[in-house]
Scaffold this active site. Structure first.
Site, PDB file in Angstrom:
ATOM      1  N   SER A  29      -3.707  13.194 -89.723  1.00 50.54           N
ATOM      2  CA  SER A  29      -4.937  12.342 -90.618  1.00 50.54           C
ATOM      3  C   SER A  29      -4.778  13.038 -92.425  1.00 50.54           C
ATOM      4  O   SER A  29      -4.945  12.211 -93.112  1.00 50.54           O
ATOM      5  CB  SER A  29      -6.317  12.939 -90.320  1.00 50.54           C
ATOM      6  OG  SER A  29      -6.457  12.481 -89.029  1.00 50.54           O
ATOM      7  N   GLY A 101      -2.813   3.209 -86.402  1.00 50.78           N
ATOM      8  CA  GLY A 101      -4.029   2.645 -86.685  1.00 50.78           C
ATOM      9  C   GLY A 101      -4.913   3.202 -88.192  1.00 50.78           C
ATOM     10  O   GLY A 101      -5.337   2.601 -88.990  1.00 50.78           O
ATOM     11  N   ARG A 129      -4.889  -3.923 -81.345  1.00 51.68           N
ATOM     12  CA  ARG A 129      -6.253  -2.917 -81.684  1.00 51.68           C
ATOM     13  C   ARG A 129      -7.061  -3.658 -82.606  1.00 51.68           C
ATOM     14  O   ARG A 129      -6.627  -4.503 -83.504  1.00 51.68           O
ATOM     15  CB  ARG A 129      -5.593  -1.682 -82.308  1.00 51.68           C
ATOM     16  CG  ARG A 129      -4.979  -0.909 -81.110  1.00 51.68           C
ATOM     17  CD  ARG A 129      -4.614   0.411 -81.688  1.00 51.68           C
ATOM     18  NE  ARG A 129      -5.749   1.285 -81.891  1.00 51.68           N
ATOM     19  CZ  ARG A 129      -5.401   2.751 -82.478  1.00 51.68           C
ATOM     20  NH1 ARG A 129      -4.528   3.091 -82.966  1.00 51.68           N
ATOM     21  NH2 ARG A 129      -6.634   3.333 -82.724  1.00 51.68           N
ATOM     22  N   SER A 174     -16.365   6.456 -86.356  1.00 49.68           N
ATOM     23  CA  SER A 174     -14.935   6.130 -86.740  1.00 49.68           C
ATOM     24  C   SER A 174     -14.717   6.608 -88.138  1.00 49.68           C
ATOM     25  O   SER A 174     -15.186   6.059 -89.137  1.00 49.68           O
ATOM     26  CB  SER A 174     -14.629   4.765 -86.690  1.00 49.68           C
ATOM     27  OG  SER A 174     -13.307   4.420 -87.196  1.00 49.68           O
ATOM     28  N   GLN A 176     -11.777   6.430 -89.715  1.00 50.26           N
ATOM     29  CA  GLN A 176     -11.052   5.355 -90.253  1.00 50.26           C
ATOM     30  C   GLN A 176     -11.686   4.066 -90.555  1.00 50.26           C
ATOM     31  O   GLN A 176     -11.607   3.740 -91.979  1.00 50.26           O
ATOM     32  CB  GLN A 176     -10.019   4.746 -89.137  1.00 50.26           C
ATOM     33  CG  GLN A 176      -9.061   5.430 -88.535  1.00 50.26           C
ATOM     34  CD  GLN A 176      -8.280   5.204 -87.331  1.00 50.26           C
ATOM     35  OE1 GLN A 176      -8.260   3.882 -87.027  1.00 50.26           O
ATOM     36  NE2 GLN A 176      -7.349   5.939 -86.845  1.00 50.26           N
ATOM     37  N   ASP A 327      -9.175  12.659 -80.094  1.00 53.09           N
ATOM     38  CA  ASP A 327      -7.905  12.634 -79.697  1.00 53.09           C
ATOM     39  C   ASP A 327      -7.510  13.641 -78.666  1.00 53.09           C
ATOM     40  O   ASP A 327      -6.299  13.567 -78.289  1.00 53.09           O
ATOM     41  CB  ASP A 327      -6.995  12.800 -80.990  1.00 53.09           C
ATOM     42  CG  ASP A 327      -7.383  11.630 -81.865  1.00 53.09           C
ATOM     43  OD1 ASP A 327      -7.542  10.544 -81.611  1.00 53.09           O
ATOM     44  OD2 ASP A 327      -6.988  11.841 -83.175  1.00 53.09           O
ATOM     45  N   LYS A 354      -7.988   3.160 -78.646  1.00 54.99           N
ATOM     46  CA  LYS A 354      -6.785   4.067 -79.227  1.00 54.99           C
ATOM     47  C   LYS A 354      -5.515   3.166 -79.013  1.00 54.99           C
ATOM     48  O   LYS A 354      -5.451   2.228 -78.717  1.00 54.99           O
ATOM     49  CB  LYS A 354      -6.904   5.442 -78.918  1.00 54.99           C
ATOM     50  CG  LYS A 354      -8.487   6.146 -79.083  1.00 54.99           C
ATOM     51  CD  LYS A 354      -8.711   6.356 -80.460  1.00 54.99           C
ATOM     52  CE  LYS A 354      -9.787   6.814 -80.768  1.00 54.99           C
ATOM     53  NZ  LYS A 354     -10.099   7.008 -82.225  1.00 54.99           N
TER      54      LYS A 354
HETATM   55  C1  S3P Z   1      -8.280   9.190 -87.573  1.00 63.74           C
HETATM   56  C2  S3P Z   1      -9.493   8.989 -87.150  1.00 63.74           C
HETATM   57  C3  S3P Z   1      -9.707   8.676 -85.423  1.00 63.74           C
HETATM   58  C4  S3P Z   1      -8.631   9.321 -84.598  1.00 63.74           C
HETATM   59  C5  S3P Z   1      -7.245   9.062 -85.392  1.00 63.74           C
HETATM   60  C6  S3P Z   1      -7.315   9.501 -86.828  1.00 63.74           C
HETATM   61  C7  S3P Z   1      -8.146   9.610 -88.992  1.00 63.74           C
HETATM   62  O1  S3P Z   1      -9.789   7.317 -85.295  1.00 63.74           O
HETATM   63  O2  S3P Z   1      -8.609   9.012 -83.368  1.00 63.74           O
HETATM   64  O3  S3P Z   1      -6.174   9.521 -84.544  1.00 63.74           O
HETATM   65  O4  S3P Z   1      -7.226  10.152 -89.353  1.00 63.74           O
HETATM   66  O5  S3P Z   1      -9.255   9.073 -89.768  1.00 63.74           O
HETATM   67  P1  S3P Z   1     -11.006   6.647 -85.428  1.00 63.74           P
HETATM   68  O6  S3P Z   1     -11.652   6.595 -86.706  1.00 63.74           O
HETATM   69  O7  S3P Z   1     -10.697   5.164 -84.730  1.00 63.74           O
HETATM   70  O8  S3P Z   1     -11.963   7.245 -84.403  1.00 63.74           O
END
Ligand code: S3P
Length: 450
Positions: A29, A101, A129, A174, A176, A327, A354
């Site tokens: 991340s 993602g 996704r 989320s 993300q 995760d 995921k």
């Molecule tokens: C992440 C957020 C998570 C996580 C992903 C990394 C990030 O996803 O599952 O592996 O770096 O912001 P979500 O935001 O979809 O929960």
């Protein structure tokens, strides 16, 4: 681009005690964000400890396509010469984010408020996704999206030439989505406000503040209210990426279930928005300790010591902790198979969107290896068989999902018969040294089926 062309079956055979130190790679991340924010700063950002996995390399490639200059020294130090907030150039080719993602959603957010267009695609997993979770909020800024049915990639985003700031309550837990909205807010005038009911990983907020953005977080009854002042000039930084707690999870969990093991996993970030697994394992009775607990760069860091734990107990995992270990549920379900009693995991429907539907993928593989699992839309229960009592012997599908592949490899270290996956190649997206690192501890991993 991810190299999932040829599936590579992989097998993990029951092994002797795991022993030694496991130096896991940099945080995924934080690595994505370091490249992306560096590309939006003016001047040179220097990054050490970057995760050089496929996901992050795809983000580096994407940032080059948007105009940033990015180089890597022979000793693994990365240099990003950024173009400034709002300074992205229009890519002249399709942006392939591979399996990631995080990469695609954060980049979509960052370009949504610049007056350029870009077309995004990914591998077979990413192209399944949901992207509406990002295209809905960026539409509020004035961006447009045209993708496949169901809001899937490939997709073209037409950025807003005259963006307006937004106030947005993120409908699902989320990081993300939260990050995509904040990054869109960077190039909108005025204040963008993002509200999240449950705390998700806060690397974007921390790192934006580090790059000099004006960003505040207020904890209210409605959740965390994050306010960002748009159009700052981001100042380039020197970033040391901490080691990834989500990768540390694999050697830690392996040590807990393989008899006689004693493994040290040094320098792991224990940011509370990421460390839920370790709290859960301790509640299950794991012999897991934090050594040399300290602060680095404003984050708690420790060396994790995990030893074989013959008396693990199934527990009801606190759903309030789900976002901080989202995760890690696949590998937790493997540990749960070696515990006595049921491990109940609720409030986890995000697992279904995921890199794969992780409840379905793990449930199928666990059952094939002799473990009973019950599941519903947002919950699952693993019926533990106790230490040393899990049959194994089956081949599981990894569904282009690195964490599914690694979880079953961990399982095969402690089952009665070897466990295989049909394709171990996705492991390279987040943990390219997995096989060597685990082999160095004593695991018996090999390419090929059982
Ligand atoms: C992440 C957020 C998570 C996580 C992903 C990394 C990030 O996803 O599952 O592996 O770096 O912001 P979500 O935001 O979809 O929960």
């Amino acid at each position: 681009m991810s190299g999932h062309g040829t599936p590579t079956p992989m097998t993990s055979s029951p092994c002797g005690p795991l022993q030694g130190e496991a130096h896991v790679p940099g945080d995924k991340s934080i690595s994505h964000r370091a490249l992306l924010f560096g590309a939006m700063a003016v001047g040179e950002t220097v990054i050490t400890g970057l995760l050089e996995g496929e996901d992050v390399l795809d983000t580096a490639k994407a940032m080059r396509a948007f105009g940033a200059d990015i180089t890597r020294d022979e000793d693994g130090v990365w240099h990003v010469y950024g173009v400034g907030v709002g300074g992205f150039a229009e890519p002249d080719t399709v942006i392939d984010c591979g399996n990631s993602g995080t990469g695609v959603r954060l980049i979509m957010g960052a370009m949504a408020t610049t007056g350029i267009s870009a077309t995004f695609t990914g591998d077979a997993s990413l192209n399944k996704r949901p992207m509406a979770r990002v295209t809905d909020p960026i539409a509020l800024f004035g961006a447009q999206a045209v993708g496949r049915s169901g809001g899937r990639l490939p997709m073209t985003i037409v950025g807003a030439a005259e963006p307006v700031p937004v106030r947005y309550e993120v409908p699902m837990p989320s990081a993300q989505v939260k990050s995509a909205v904040l990054l869109a807010g960077l190039n909108a005038p005025g204040q963008t406000v993002v509200i999240e009911k449950e705390a998700t990983r806060d690397h974007t907020e921390r790192m934006l503040a580090g790059f000099g953005a004006e960003i505040t977080t207020e904890v209210t009854d409605a959740g965390r209210v994050i306010t960002l002042t748009g159009q700052p000039e981001l100042e380039p930084q020197t970033i040391v990426v901490p080691r990834d707690p989500s990768s540390a999870a694999f050697p830690v969990c392996a040590a807990l279930i393989v008899p006689g093991s004693d493994v040290l996993v040094p320098n792991i970030g224990l940011n509370p928005t990421r460390a839920g697994l370790f709290t859960t394992l301790k509640e299950m009775g794991a012999d897991l300790t934090y050594e040399n607990l300290r602060e680095e760069g404003g984050e708690p860091v420790a060396d994790l010591r995990a030893r074989f734990s013959p008396n693990l107990k199934g527990i009801e995992v606190d759903p309030a902790r789900a976002a901080s270990m989202i995760d890690e549920y696949p590998v937790l379900s493997v540990v749960a198979a070696f515990a006595e009693g049921e491990t109940v995991m609720r409030g986890v429907k995000e697992l279904r969107v995921k890199e794969s539907d992780r409840i379905d993928a793990m449930a199928k593989g666990l059952r094939l290896n002799g473990v009973e699992v019950e599941e519903g839309e947002d919950w699952w229960i693993v019926k533990g068989r106790g230490a040393g009592n899990v049959p194994g012997g089956a081949t599981c599908e990894s569904h282009l999902d690195h964490r599914i592949a690694m979880s079953f490899m961990v399982m095969g270290m402690a089952t009665e018969a070897p466990v295989s996956v049909d394709d171990g190649s996705p492991i390279a997206t987040s943990f390219p040294i997995f096989e060597t690192l685990m082999g160095g501890l004593g695991a018996e991993l090999s390419k090929g089926g059982a």
